[in-house]
Design a protein around this motif. Structure first.
Motif, PDB file in Angstrom:
ATOM      1  N   PRO A  89      44.582 -12.125  50.417  1.00 48.62           N
ATOM      2  CA  PRO A  89      44.069 -13.355  51.033  1.00 48.62           C
ATOM      3  C   PRO A  89      42.844 -13.179  51.941  1.00 48.62           C
ATOM      4  N   VAL A  90      42.287 -11.952  52.045  1.00 48.20           N
ATOM      5  CA  VAL A  90      41.263 -11.747  53.074  1.00 48.20           C
ATOM      6  C   VAL A  90      39.902 -12.274  52.614  1.00 48.20           C
ATOM      7  N   VAL A  91      39.323 -13.151  53.430  1.00 50.31           N
ATOM      8  CA  VAL A  91      38.083 -13.849  53.076  1.00 50.31           C
ATOM      9  C   VAL A  91      36.887 -12.891  53.042  1.00 50.31           C
ATOM     10  N   SER A  92      36.754 -12.046  54.069  1.00 49.95           N
ATOM     11  CA  SER A  92      35.590 -11.163  54.168  1.00 49.95           C
ATOM     12  C   SER A  92      35.981  -9.727  53.829  1.00 49.95           C
ATOM     13  N   THR A  93      35.261  -9.127  52.884  1.00 48.21           N
ATOM     14  CA  THR A  93      35.563  -7.730  52.549  1.00 48.21           C
ATOM     15  C   THR A  93      34.304  -6.889  52.642  1.00 48.21           C
ATOM     16  N   TRP A  94      34.502  -5.629  52.913  1.00 50.39           N
ATOM     17  CA  TRP A  94      33.395  -4.702  53.158  1.00 50.39           C
ATOM     18  C   TRP A  94      33.264  -3.776  51.959  1.00 50.39           C
ATOM     19  N   GLY A  95      32.045  -3.490  51.552  1.00 52.96           N
ATOM     20  CA  GLY A  95      31.853  -2.667  50.366  1.00 52.96           C
ATOM     21  C   GLY A  95      31.967  -1.182  50.620  1.00 52.96           C
ATOM     22  N   SER A  96      31.520  -0.737  51.779  1.00 54.37           N
ATOM     23  CA  SER A  96      31.477   0.699  52.022  1.00 54.37           C
ATOM     24  C   SER A  96      32.763   1.193  52.662  1.00 54.37           C
ATOM     25  N   ALA A  97      33.267   2.319  52.151  1.00 56.43           N
ATOM     26  CA  ALA A  97      34.476   2.895  52.742  1.00 56.43           C
ATOM     27  C   ALA A  97      34.190   3.470  54.131  1.00 56.43           C
ATOM     28  N   TRP A  98      32.918   3.585  54.498  1.00 55.93           N
ATOM     29  CA  TRP A  98      32.565   4.111  55.833  1.00 55.93           C
ATOM     30  C   TRP A  98      32.744   3.052  56.917  1.00 55.93           C
ATOM     31  N   HIS A  99      32.975   1.825  56.516  1.00 55.27           N
ATOM     32  CA  HIS A  99      33.255   0.731  57.458  1.00 55.27           C
ATOM     33  C   HIS A  99      32.352   0.724  58.685  1.00 55.27           C
ATOM     34  N   GLY A 100      31.066   0.623  58.448  1.00 51.20           N
ATOM     35  CA  GLY A 100      30.129   0.466  59.560  1.00 51.20           C
ATOM     36  C   GLY A 100      29.302   1.712  59.832  1.00 51.20           C
ATOM     37  N   LEU A 101      29.886   2.893  59.603  1.00 54.54           N
ATOM     38  CA  LEU A 101      29.141   4.124  59.875  1.00 54.54           C
ATOM     39  C   LEU A 101      27.970   4.295  58.911  1.00 54.54           C
ATOM     40  N   GLU A 102      28.058   3.634  57.749  1.00 53.08           N
ATOM     41  CA  GLU A 102      26.958   3.728  56.776  1.00 53.08           C
ATOM     42  C   GLU A 102      25.659   3.167  57.354  1.00 53.08           C
ATOM     43  N   ALA A 103      25.770   2.344  58.401  1.00 52.30           N
ATOM     44  CA  ALA A 103      24.542   1.803  59.022  1.00 52.30           C
ATOM     45  C   ALA A 103      23.686   2.941  59.599  1.00 52.30           C
ATOM     46  N   LEU A 104      24.341   4.052  59.941  1.00 54.44           N
ATOM     47  CA  LEU A 104      23.605   5.187  60.522  1.00 54.44           C
ATOM     48  C   LEU A 104      22.764   5.910  59.475  1.00 54.44           C
ATOM     49  N   ALA A 105      23.020   5.631  58.200  1.00 55.90           N
ATOM     50  CA  ALA A 105      22.245   6.288  57.150  1.00 55.90           C
ATOM     51  C   ALA A 105      20.920   5.561  56.895  1.00 55.90           C
ATOM     52  N   ASN A 106      20.750   4.399  57.503  1.00 51.07           N
ATOM     53  CA  ASN A 106      19.491   3.665  57.342  1.00 51.07           C
ATOM     54  C   ASN A 106      18.567   4.029  58.510  1.00 51.07           C
ATOM     55  N   LEU A 107      17.426   4.633  58.190  1.00 48.63           N
ATOM     56  CA  LEU A 107      16.537   5.146  59.239  1.00 48.63           C
ATOM     57  C   LEU A 107      16.022   4.040  60.156  1.00 48.63           C
ATOM     58  N   TRP A 108      15.853   2.840  59.613  1.00 43.78           N
ATOM     59  CA  TRP A 108      15.328   1.751  60.461  1.00 43.78           C
ATOM     60  C   TRP A 108      16.374   1.318  61.475  1.00 43.78           C
ATOM     61  N   ASN A 109      17.639   1.341  61.075  1.00 44.19           N
ATOM     62  CA  ASN A 109      18.712   1.044  62.045  1.00 44.19           C
ATOM     63  C   ASN A 109      18.700   2.084  63.160  1.00 44.19           C
ATOM     64  N   VAL A 110      18.553   3.344  62.735  1.00 38.70           N
ATOM     65  CA  VAL A 110      18.537   4.430  63.725  1.00 38.70           C
ATOM     66  C   VAL A 110      17.331   4.278  64.649  1.00 38.70           C
ATOM     67  N   ALA A 111      16.191   3.858  64.072  1.00 37.49           N
ATOM     68  CA  ALA A 111      14.988   3.691  64.900  1.00 37.49           C
ATOM     69  C   ALA A 111      15.231   2.645  65.980  1.00 37.49           C
ATOM     70  N   LEU A 112      15.855   1.516  65.619  1.00 40.18           N
ATOM     71  CA  LEU A 112      16.107   0.501  66.653  1.00 40.18           C
ATOM     72  C   LEU A 112      17.140   1.011  67.661  1.00 40.18           C
ATOM     73  N   GLY A 113      18.135   1.750  67.176  1.00 36.78           N
ATOM     74  CA  GLY A 113      19.126   2.335  68.082  1.00 36.78           C
ATOM     75  C   GLY A 113      18.455   3.225  69.120  1.00 36.78           C
ATOM     76  N   LEU A 114      17.548   4.086  68.664  1.00 38.75           N
ATOM     77  CA  LEU A 114      16.871   4.993  69.599  1.00 38.75           C
ATOM     78  C   LEU A 114      15.905   4.224  70.507  1.00 38.75           C
ATOM     79  N   ALA A 115      15.303   3.162  69.963  1.00 42.21           N
ATOM     80  CA  ALA A 115      14.418   2.345  70.802  1.00 42.21           C
ATOM     81  C   ALA A 115      15.222   1.720  71.948  1.00 42.21           C
ATOM     82  N   VAL A 116      16.405   1.178  71.626  1.00 40.17           N
ATOM     83  CA  VAL A 116      17.233   0.552  72.674  1.00 40.17           C
ATOM     84  C   VAL A 116      17.698   1.609  73.683  1.00 40.17           C
ATOM     85  N   TYR A 117      18.057   2.793  73.166  1.00 37.57           N
ATOM     86  CA  TYR A 117      18.495   3.875  74.061  1.00 37.57           C
ATOM     87  C   TYR A 117      17.376   4.235  75.050  1.00 37.57           C
TER      88      TYR A 117
END
Lengths: 509, 381
Positions: free
Chosen positions: B159-187
């Motif tokens: 019955p779950v409406v929203s499902t996630w494709g990656s088994a990494w459940h969010g950690l896969e965002a760290l594999a995108n260099l642009w995400n990391v760039a904004l993360g380091l910019a905020v840091y």
């Protein structure tokens, strides 16, 4: 990863994690509510008399408040986000109603608490006495407001009023401003708030008198201990009265809105017009449960089997449906919802209208469509039964202790009763057990419902696999346990050191 | 006329403003990551910890309110992102949980982990908090692998409406260099803000000199990562919503959003200029202590503008990389009109809340933190 079927053990781990974090959070919140009021009273005394003794007394309790407050904050943030992380479907299905109290809690209550607590701690030499006193009261008021909104949210899960299901968005929505007021001031919310907050006052009072008793037994910090004992015990006696009265109203409310929970409190399988109240085992008070649950001498209180089999007369004179009937109507509702959405996206308006009508006719049983076995509708009775007895039994003990403390102080004979002082000290761990037992009754007693009759936990959960939730469960278990040990050690050291008011006065003289 | 559409945009503005305030308040985390480098001896470290220690609850409360407001106004985002990017959010929360007790416990007798233990937790939060929040916010532009299907609620087995494709459940965002760039910019932005906050809040020659010195390095790093992300943002393809909820890909979507919304453009440029002014003047003038006021206000404006770029102007603020039909935009993810109306009434309290926070901060900060002030205080960390 296979998302075709839900990982059933993930549901239990999500429940376990929510229970764990809620239990830990509730170790700190009641003391914040109770001690907040007591330290505010003491600072008011300082404001009115100008006596530095009261300032130091208030400051000592504020020190304990701060250590406890940090833990309350740390454990609270997880609970809010867990609705999203672990109960994703729930968040969509009722977020329209449930999210609002949480957001209001943040805007109205949390900022008040966090702003004025900073003035309370760091403002002693920087702001006027009046401003400081106002800040202390506003910190306590902020905590109490916060309790209001989160308990509005919790009460809504137990008694979902003011919601309208919209099949186009597939969620429950607020229909108007009036339905917001219905949610915010539902009788369940009022009763829950009063019972929970007064139990927090009781916890604060027990901690204050317990620590004061420890000093009195050791003949340390005598003026401080006697003054705190007096304020704490009078406050505690008042809190006891409030807890009893609101507990009684809670019972009536549960009887109306959640009959299965009430039956589980009592382990009552077969209902009757004069249902007995079980003390323990076969020791029963005839007819007492009927009186407590209905406030009448005669009135049918259904047992677990009655609720499952149906057929008895409800207060609105209709016949209760059996669990099977509710489940089959629930399945009809779910199917009608699917058919409605398919028909609408295919542009078949006539069929959509028929299906919508069918859905609306069976909507009260929507949640039952997700129940796979009628046995799942019965909460774990032994846990709820014993938790209820622990709560009521310990609550009665505290009433007796507070009565004796006030009476003996009036007679100026308190220190002649070291045994009572020892019992008072031991009441500190007991009040936490009592308070947790209360929440076990409320939350375990309503299983399997995330929202009463609307959404069972198996349809409320996120699409996560159990290993992920299991890992976070153990992370939180370890982190919170470690921090609890640290907090207790810090508190013990602070209490052992004491406020040192008399020593400081001697040095100054 | 207050329409449903207006309320959706209004609530996205409130979310954006809370996001802006949150990033500004991350100066507390910036300070957490800096105090071992800035404070050479225990006395100066205590000054630094007490300085951010009087503010940490605001950052924490803003994070909680940001979450609560998102839940109430855009519940489908709340259920999709938190339930899907599970590990990313859990790590952020865990770092804040550990920080919440660390200030209070670190100097107390009997604290089990010892002063050093809690300070390590503060440092961990100082890095993880801003970095991971930056990564999470970057996914508002770069998207995530999820699907939303409301029909599932009628399906008993799944019955779950929203499902996630990656088994990494969010950690896969760290594999995108642009995400990391904004993360380091905020840091690094959090550190840039913290250094200017210390210059303003702590009166100590050594701390001040080292803050101004470090500010140069963090500013260069912040600008490098921020410009890299901004460069990507204004050249990338975004998802646009047409009438009837049809989602299409639009080249240069965010550049178009910036140029076609003068209000956002002014907000963004004014914010960037304020941050640059406050920071550069703090670096080049040895007597300028008010840098945090400019950089802080500039941060609020810039981040608010970036959130507005993500959500306003028929844009998918949470693009699905798996299925365009699942992407989230204001209309398909928001709360009902009555809820948004009630919440809008409550939001009128926000200026009042900001006013009393400002008043109380002024009262507490009337005396800057010095070695002597710390000794005379009644409550210290």
């Amino acid at each position: 990863m296979n998302f075709q079927t839900l990982d059933l053990s993930a549901i239990d781990w999500a429940r376990a994690q929510f229970a764990l974090t809620a239990i830990y959070h509730w170790l700190f919140v009641p003391l914040t509510l109770g001690l907040g009021l007591i330290m505010s009273i003491m600072e008011t005394k300082y404001y009115r008399t100008g006596d530095a003794f009261w300032r130091k007394t208030a400051q000592f309790w504020q020190r304990l408040f701060g250590i406890n407050f940090a833990m309350g904050v740390a454990t609270g943030i997880i609970l809010e986000f867990e609705f999203g992380t672990n109960w994703s479907n729930y968040s969509w299905f009722v977020g329209d109603i449930f999210g609002a109290p949480l957001a209001i809690e943040g805007i109205v209550a949390f900022f008040m608490e966090s702003t004025f607590i900073a003035v309370m701690y760091f403002g002693w030499n920087k702001v006027s006495r009046g401003f400081h006193l106002a800040s202390t009261w506003l910190t306590t008021l902020g905590a109490t407001f916060s309790a209001w909104w989160i308990l509005v949210a919790n009460a809504w899960m137990q008694y979902p009023v003011g919601a309208t299901f919209d099949p186009d968005t597939v969620r429950n929505e607020m229909a108007s401003f009036g339905s917001f007021l219905e949610v915010a001031f539902s009788p369940m919310a009022v009763v829950k708030f009063c019972h929970t907050v007064s139990s927090g006052w009781l916890t604060g009072a027990v901690v204050v008198v317990g620590i004061s008793a420890w000093y009195l037994l050791r003949r340390r910090e005598e003026r401080f201990a006697r003054s705190s004992m007096l304020v704490g015990s009078i406050f505690g006696l008042v809190a006891c009265g409030a807890v009893m009265l609101t507990g009684d109203s809670s019972g009536v409310m549960v009887g109306k809105a959640q009959p299965m929970k009430l039956a589980a409190f009592e382990g009552l399988y077969e209902g009757s017009d004069q249902a007995p109240f079980t003390i323990v085992g076969d020791l029963k008070i005839p007819g007492m449960l009927t009186v407590l649950a209905t406030h009448k001498l005669r009135g049918f209180v259904p047992g677990i089997n009655d609720i499952l089999e149906g057929g008895y007369t409800l207060p609105d004179s209709t016949k209760a449906l059996s669990a099977e009937e509710k489940m089959s109507r629930g399945v009809v509702a779910l199917d009608a919802l699917t058919q409605y959405r398919l028909a609408r996206s295919a542009g078949r308006t006539e069929k959509a209208a028929v299906m919508r009508e069918k859905l609306e006719a069976n909507l009260p049983y929507f949640g039952y469509g997700h129940i796979l076995d009628k046995k799942d509708l019965v909460p774990p009775v032994p846990i709820v039964f014993w938790a209820f007895r622990v709560m009521v039994g310990l609550g009665s003990l505290f009433c007796l202790v507070f009565f004796l403390l006030v009476f003996l102080q009036y007679k100026k004979q308190l220190t002649r009763w070291p045994l009572l002082l020892k019992v008072t000290m031991w009441c500190i761990p007991l009040v936490y057990i009592c308070s947790q037992a209360g929440w076990v009754c409320a939350e375990v007693g309503r299983q399997p419902w995330a929202i009463q009759d609307l959404l069972p936990v198996n349809a409320a959960v996120s699409a996560l696999q159990s290993p992920a939730v299991r890992v976070t469960f153990f992370i939180f278990l370890c982190v919170f346990t470690l921090l609890l040990i640290a907090e207790l050690r810090i508190l013990f050291k602070v209490v052992r050191k004491g406020p040192q008011i008399e020593e400081e006065d001697k040095q100054n003289n | 006329m207050i329409t449903y559409n207006f309320l959706q945009n209004y609530w996205w503005f409130i979310i954006s403003l809370l996001g802006g305030l949150l990033v500004f308040l991350l100066f507390v985390q910036g300070g957490n990551s800096l105090y071992p480098i800035l404070g050479r001896d225990e006395a100066s470290r205590r000054m630094l910890i007490n300085s951010t220690g009087r503010k940490w609850e605001f950052t924490f409360t803003t994070l909680v309110t940001f979450g609560g407001a998102f839940f109430a106004s855009f519940p489908l985002f709340y259920s999709t992102s938190f339930g899907g990017a599970y590990w990313l959010w859990m790590l952020i929360l865990l770092s804040f949980v550990l920080q919440a007790v660390s200030y209070e416990f670190q100097s107390k007798v009997g604290n089990v982990l010892g002063r050093r233990g809690y300070r390590i937790l503060l440092i961990a939060n100082g890095f993880m908090g801003p970095f991971l929040l930056g990564v999470a916010v970057a996914t508002f532009f770069t998207g995530a692998d999820f699907t939303v299907n409301k029909l599932r609620l009628g399906d008993v087995t799944n019955p779950v409406v929203s499902t996630w494709g990656s088994a990494w459940h969010g950690l896969e965002a760290l594999a995108n260099l642009w995400n990391v760039a904004l993360g380091l910019a905020v840091y690094h932005l959090a550190r840039v803000l913290a250094l200017q906050y210390f210059i303003n809040n702590v009166r100590d020659n050594e701390v001040e000199a080292r803050s101004r010195h470090l500010l140069k390095f963090d500013t260069v790093l912040f600008l490098a990562f921020f410009l890299a992300f901004a460069g990507r943002l204004f050249t990338m393809t975004g998802q646009a919503v047409e009438h009837w909820g049809h989602v299409t890909e639009e080249p240069l979507k965010y550049l178009n959003n910036l140029l076609q919304q003068p209000f956002v453009l002014v907000l963004f440029l004014a914010g960037v200029l304020l941050v640059l002014f406050g920071t550069l003047r703090s670096i080049f003038s040895k007597t300028f202590r008010r840098g945090i006021w400019f950089s802080g206000a500039g941060t609020v404006l810039t981040v608010t503008a970036m959130f507005l770029l993500a959500g306003w102007h028929n844009t998918c603020f949470y693009p699905s990389t798996a299925d365009l039909r699942s992407s989230l935009y204001l209309y398909n993810s928001c709360a009902s009109a009555p809820t948004l109306q009630v919440m809008s009434v409550v939001s009128l309290l926000i200026p009042f809340v900001l006013a009393y926070i400002f008043y109380c901060w002024r009262a507490i900060d009337r005396k800057p933190i010095t070695r002597e002030e710390l000794e005379s205080g009644e409550h210290q960390y």
